[in-house]
Design a protein around this motif. Structure first.
Motif, PDB file in Angstrom:
ATOM      1  N   MET A 258       0.830  -1.194   0.000  1.00 29.55           N
ATOM      2  CA  MET A 258       0.000   0.000   0.000  1.00 29.55           C
ATOM      3  C   MET A 258       0.871   1.254   0.000  1.00 29.55           C
ATOM      4  SD  MET A 258      -2.978   1.112   2.715  1.00 29.55           S
ATOM      5  CE  MET A 258      -3.723  -0.493   2.648  1.00 29.55           C
ATOM      6  N   TYR A 259       1.919   1.257   0.805  1.00 28.82           N
ATOM      7  CA  TYR A 259       2.786   2.425   0.887  1.00 28.82           C
ATOM      8  C   TYR A 259       3.574   2.632  -0.410  1.00 28.82           C
ATOM      9  CZ  TYR A 259       6.191   5.802   2.392  1.00 28.82           C
ATOM     10  OH  TYR A 259       6.969   6.927   2.472  1.00 28.82           O
ATOM     11  N   MET A 260       4.085   1.574  -0.974  1.00 31.34           N
ATOM     12  CA  MET A 260       4.871   1.699  -2.211  1.00 31.34           C
ATOM     13  C   MET A 260       3.997   2.121  -3.383  1.00 31.34           C
ATOM     14  SD  MET A 260       7.884   1.367  -1.511  1.00 31.34           S
ATOM     15  CE  MET A 260       8.885   0.851  -0.170  1.00 31.34           C
ATOM     16  N   ALA A 261       2.724   1.744  -3.378  1.00 32.40           N
ATOM     17  CA  ALA A 261       1.829   2.112  -4.472  1.00 32.40           C
ATOM     18  C   ALA A 261       1.425   3.584  -4.417  1.00 32.40           C
ATOM     19  CB  ALA A 261       0.579   1.236  -4.444  1.00 32.40           C
ATOM     20  N   ASN A 262       1.266   4.125  -3.204  1.00 30.43           N
ATOM     21  CA  ASN A 262       0.793   5.495  -3.083  1.00 30.43           C
ATOM     22  C   ASN A 262       1.304   6.123  -1.789  1.00 30.43           C
ATOM     23  OD1 ASN A 262      -0.559   7.856  -3.441  1.00 30.43           O
ATOM     24  ND2 ASN A 262      -2.614   6.979  -3.399  1.00 30.43           N
ATOM     25  N   PRO A 263       2.570   6.490  -1.711  1.00 25.74           N
ATOM     26  CA  PRO A 263       3.133   7.004  -0.457  1.00 25.74           C
ATOM     27  C   PRO A 263       2.586   8.363  -0.032  1.00 25.74           C
ATOM     28  CG  PRO A 263       4.755   7.114  -2.198  1.00 25.74           C
ATOM     29  CD  PRO A 263       3.581   6.382  -2.751  1.00 25.74           C
ATOM     30  N   GLN A 264       2.088   9.158  -0.961  1.00 27.33           N
ATOM     31  CA  GLN A 264       1.600  10.494  -0.625  1.00 27.33           C
ATOM     32  C   GLN A 264       0.308  10.469   0.191  1.00 27.33           C
ATOM     33  OE1 GLN A 264       3.238  13.312  -1.159  1.00 27.33           O
ATOM     34  NE2 GLN A 264       4.897  12.127  -2.047  1.00 27.33           N
ATOM     35  N   ASN A 265      -0.528   9.447  -0.010  1.00 32.78           N
ATOM     36  CA  ASN A 265      -1.824   9.406   0.657  1.00 32.78           C
ATOM     37  C   ASN A 265      -1.889   8.427   1.823  1.00 32.78           C
ATOM     38  OD1 ASN A 265      -2.989  11.343  -0.969  1.00 32.78           O
ATOM     39  ND2 ASN A 265      -3.612   9.865  -2.494  1.00 32.78           N
ATOM     40  N   CYS A 266      -0.810   7.756   2.147  1.00 37.52           N
ATOM     41  CA  CYS A 266      -0.833   6.758   3.215  1.00 37.52           C
ATOM     42  C   CYS A 266      -0.736   7.395   4.588  1.00 37.52           C
ATOM     43  CB  CYS A 266       0.310   5.759   3.046  1.00 37.52           C
ATOM     44  SG  CYS A 266      -0.019   4.577   1.747  1.00 37.52           S
ATOM     45  N   ARG A 267      -1.531   6.850   5.501  1.00 38.98           N
ATOM     46  CA  ARG A 267      -1.485   7.263   6.901  1.00 38.98           C
ATOM     47  C   ARG A 267      -1.399   6.009   7.749  1.00 38.98           C
ATOM     48  NH1 ARG A 267      -5.801   9.791   4.957  1.00 38.98           N
ATOM     49  NH2 ARG A 267      -7.235   8.690   6.319  1.00 38.98           N
ATOM     50  N   TYR A 268      -0.608   6.072   8.813  1.00 39.28           N
ATOM     51  CA  TYR A 268      -0.366   4.934   9.694  1.00 39.28           C
ATOM     52  C   TYR A 268      -0.652   5.374  11.121  1.00 39.28           C
ATOM     53  CZ  TYR A 268       2.340   1.362  12.152  1.00 39.28           C
ATOM     54  OH  TYR A 268       2.738   0.352  12.985  1.00 39.28           O
TER      55      TYR A 268
ATOM     56  N   ASP B  63       4.835  -9.662  19.775  1.00 43.21           N
ATOM     57  CA  ASP B  63       4.520  -8.887  18.581  1.00 43.21           C
ATOM     58  C   ASP B  63       5.102  -7.483  18.630  1.00 43.21           C
ATOM     59  OD1 ASP B  63       3.149 -10.952  17.403  1.00 43.21           O
ATOM     60  OD2 ASP B  63       1.176 -10.269  18.076  1.00 43.21           O
ATOM     61  N   LEU B  64       5.480  -7.010  19.788  1.00 47.28           N
ATOM     62  CA  LEU B  64       5.984  -5.642  19.916  1.00 47.28           C
ATOM     63  C   LEU B  64       7.277  -5.424  19.139  1.00 47.28           C
ATOM     64  CD1 LEU B  64       5.212  -4.858  23.655  1.00 47.28           C
ATOM     65  CD2 LEU B  64       3.935  -4.159  21.632  1.00 47.28           C
ATOM     66  N   LYS B  65       8.150  -6.398  19.084  1.00 50.08           N
ATOM     67  CA  LYS B  65       9.397  -6.262  18.311  1.00 50.08           C
ATOM     68  C   LYS B  65       9.094  -6.132  16.828  1.00 50.08           C
ATOM     69  CE  LYS B  65      12.460  -6.424  21.530  1.00 50.08           C
ATOM     70  NZ  LYS B  65      13.323  -5.300  21.801  1.00 50.08           N
ATOM     71  N   LYS B  66       8.109  -6.894  16.344  1.00 52.63           N
ATOM     72  CA  LYS B  66       7.717  -6.804  14.943  1.00 52.63           C
ATOM     73  C   LYS B  66       7.124  -5.433  14.644  1.00 52.63           C
ATOM     74  CE  LYS B  66       6.520 -11.682  14.775  1.00 52.63           C
ATOM     75  NZ  LYS B  66       5.422 -12.632  14.638  1.00 52.63           N
ATOM     76  N   ILE B  67       6.311  -4.936  15.570  1.00 55.28           N
ATOM     77  CA  ILE B  67       5.688  -3.631  15.402  1.00 55.28           C
ATOM     78  C   ILE B  67       6.755  -2.541  15.378  1.00 55.28           C
ATOM     79  CG2 ILE B  67       4.190  -1.930  16.508  1.00 55.28           C
ATOM     80  CD1 ILE B  67       2.548  -4.371  17.546  1.00 55.28           C
ATOM     81  N   GLU B  68       7.721  -2.654  16.253  1.00 55.57           N
ATOM     82  CA  GLU B  68       8.801  -1.668  16.299  1.00 55.57           C
ATOM     83  C   GLU B  68       9.579  -1.651  14.984  1.00 55.57           C
ATOM     84  OE1 GLU B  68      12.679  -0.545  19.045  1.00 55.57           O
ATOM     85  OE2 GLU B  68      11.630  -2.427  19.370  1.00 55.57           O
ATOM     86  N   LYS B  69       9.804  -2.812  14.408  1.00 55.86           N
ATOM     87  CA  LYS B  69      10.550  -2.911  13.150  1.00 55.86           C
ATOM     88  C   LYS B  69       9.808  -2.204  12.016  1.00 55.86           C
ATOM     89  CE  LYS B  69      11.848  -6.210   9.665  1.00 55.86           C
ATOM     90  NZ  LYS B  69      11.370  -7.455   9.114  1.00 55.86           N
ATOM     91  N   ILE B  70       8.533  -2.519  11.848  1.00 55.35           N
ATOM     92  CA  ILE B  70       7.791  -1.922  10.734  1.00 55.35           C
ATOM     93  C   ILE B  70       7.555  -0.439  10.962  1.00 55.35           C
ATOM     94  CG2 ILE B  70       5.440  -2.389  11.521  1.00 55.35           C
ATOM     95  CD1 ILE B  70       4.802  -3.136   8.594  1.00 55.35           C
ATOM     96  N   THR B  71       7.333  -0.042  12.213  1.00 54.17           N
ATOM     97  CA  THR B  71       7.121   1.371  12.516  1.00 54.17           C
ATOM     98  C   THR B  71       8.375   2.185  12.219  1.00 54.17           C
ATOM     99  OG1 THR B  71       5.526   0.790  14.227  1.00 54.17           O
ATOM    100  CG2 THR B  71       6.437   2.997  14.304  1.00 54.17           C
ATOM    101  N   SER B  72       9.519   1.683  12.639  1.00 58.35           N
ATOM    102  CA  SER B  72      10.757   2.420  12.374  1.00 58.35           C
ATOM    103  C   SER B  72      11.054   2.483  10.882  1.00 58.35           C
ATOM    104  CB  SER B  72      11.923   1.811  13.141  1.00 58.35           C
ATOM    105  OG  SER B  72      12.187   0.507  12.699  1.00 58.35           O
ATOM    106  N   ASN B  73      10.772   1.410  10.157  1.00 56.97           N
ATOM    107  CA  ASN B  73      10.988   1.415   8.709  1.00 56.97           C
ATOM    108  C   ASN B  73      10.072   2.417   8.016  1.00 56.97           C
ATOM    109  OD1 ASN B  73      12.957  -0.519   8.882  1.00 56.97           O
ATOM    110  ND2 ASN B  73      11.628  -2.208   8.297  1.00 56.97           N
ATOM    111  N   LEU B  74       8.774   2.417   8.373  1.00 62.20           N
ATOM    112  CA  LEU B  74       7.831   3.333   7.737  1.00 62.20           C
ATOM    113  C   LEU B  74       8.132   4.784   8.071  1.00 62.20           C
ATOM    114  CD1 LEU B  74       4.402   1.529   8.120  1.00 62.20           C
ATOM    115  CD2 LEU B  74       5.575   2.086   6.001  1.00 62.20           C
ATOM    116  N   VAL B  75       8.353   5.063   9.334  1.00 63.61           N
ATOM    117  CA  VAL B  75       8.613   6.437   9.741  1.00 63.61           C
ATOM    118  C   VAL B  75       9.913   6.935   9.122  1.00 63.61           C
ATOM    119  CG1 VAL B  75       9.121   7.916  11.717  1.00 63.61           C
ATOM    120  CG2 VAL B  75       7.262   6.271  11.846  1.00 63.61           C
ATOM    121  N   GLY B  76      10.926   6.082   9.094  1.00 66.80           N
ATOM    122  CA  GLY B  76      12.187   6.473   8.477  1.00 66.80           C
ATOM    123  C   GLY B  76      12.043   6.755   6.999  1.00 66.80           C
TER     124      GLY B  76
END
Length: 77
Positions: A17-27, A58-71
């Motif tokens: 979803m993010y790669m297809a349309n990064p301008q309109n994505c919200r997390y 699951d918190l470690k997985k969440i931290e990984k994806i959150t840091s990747n997306l925010v970065g």
């Protein structure tokens, strides 16, 4: 809104979803203290994918994806 039961499916859906349309994505991430759940939601104004984490590993997985997306979002602006 769709709740995804499997973490891997959620991660793939969010990345696509993010790669297809990064301008309109919200997390968003919401912690429900009374139930001990973390709710994750990603939307691009057309589709919405949600995941509910109910246990601590699951918190470690969440931290990984959150840091990747925010970065990635921060580096684009």
């Amino acid at each position: 809104m769709v709740f995804v039961k499997n973490w891997e499916d959620f991660e793939i859906a969010v990345e696509n979803m993010y790669m297809a349309n990064p301008q309109n994505c919200r997390y968003t991430m919401k912690y429900v203290h009374s139930k001990g759940h973390i709710l994750l939601k990603m939307t691009d104004n057309v589709k919405c994918v949600q995941y509910k984490a109910e246990n601590m590993p699951d918190l470690k997985k969440i931290e990984k994806i959150t840091s990747n997306l925010v970065g990635h979002m921060a580096s684009k602006e």
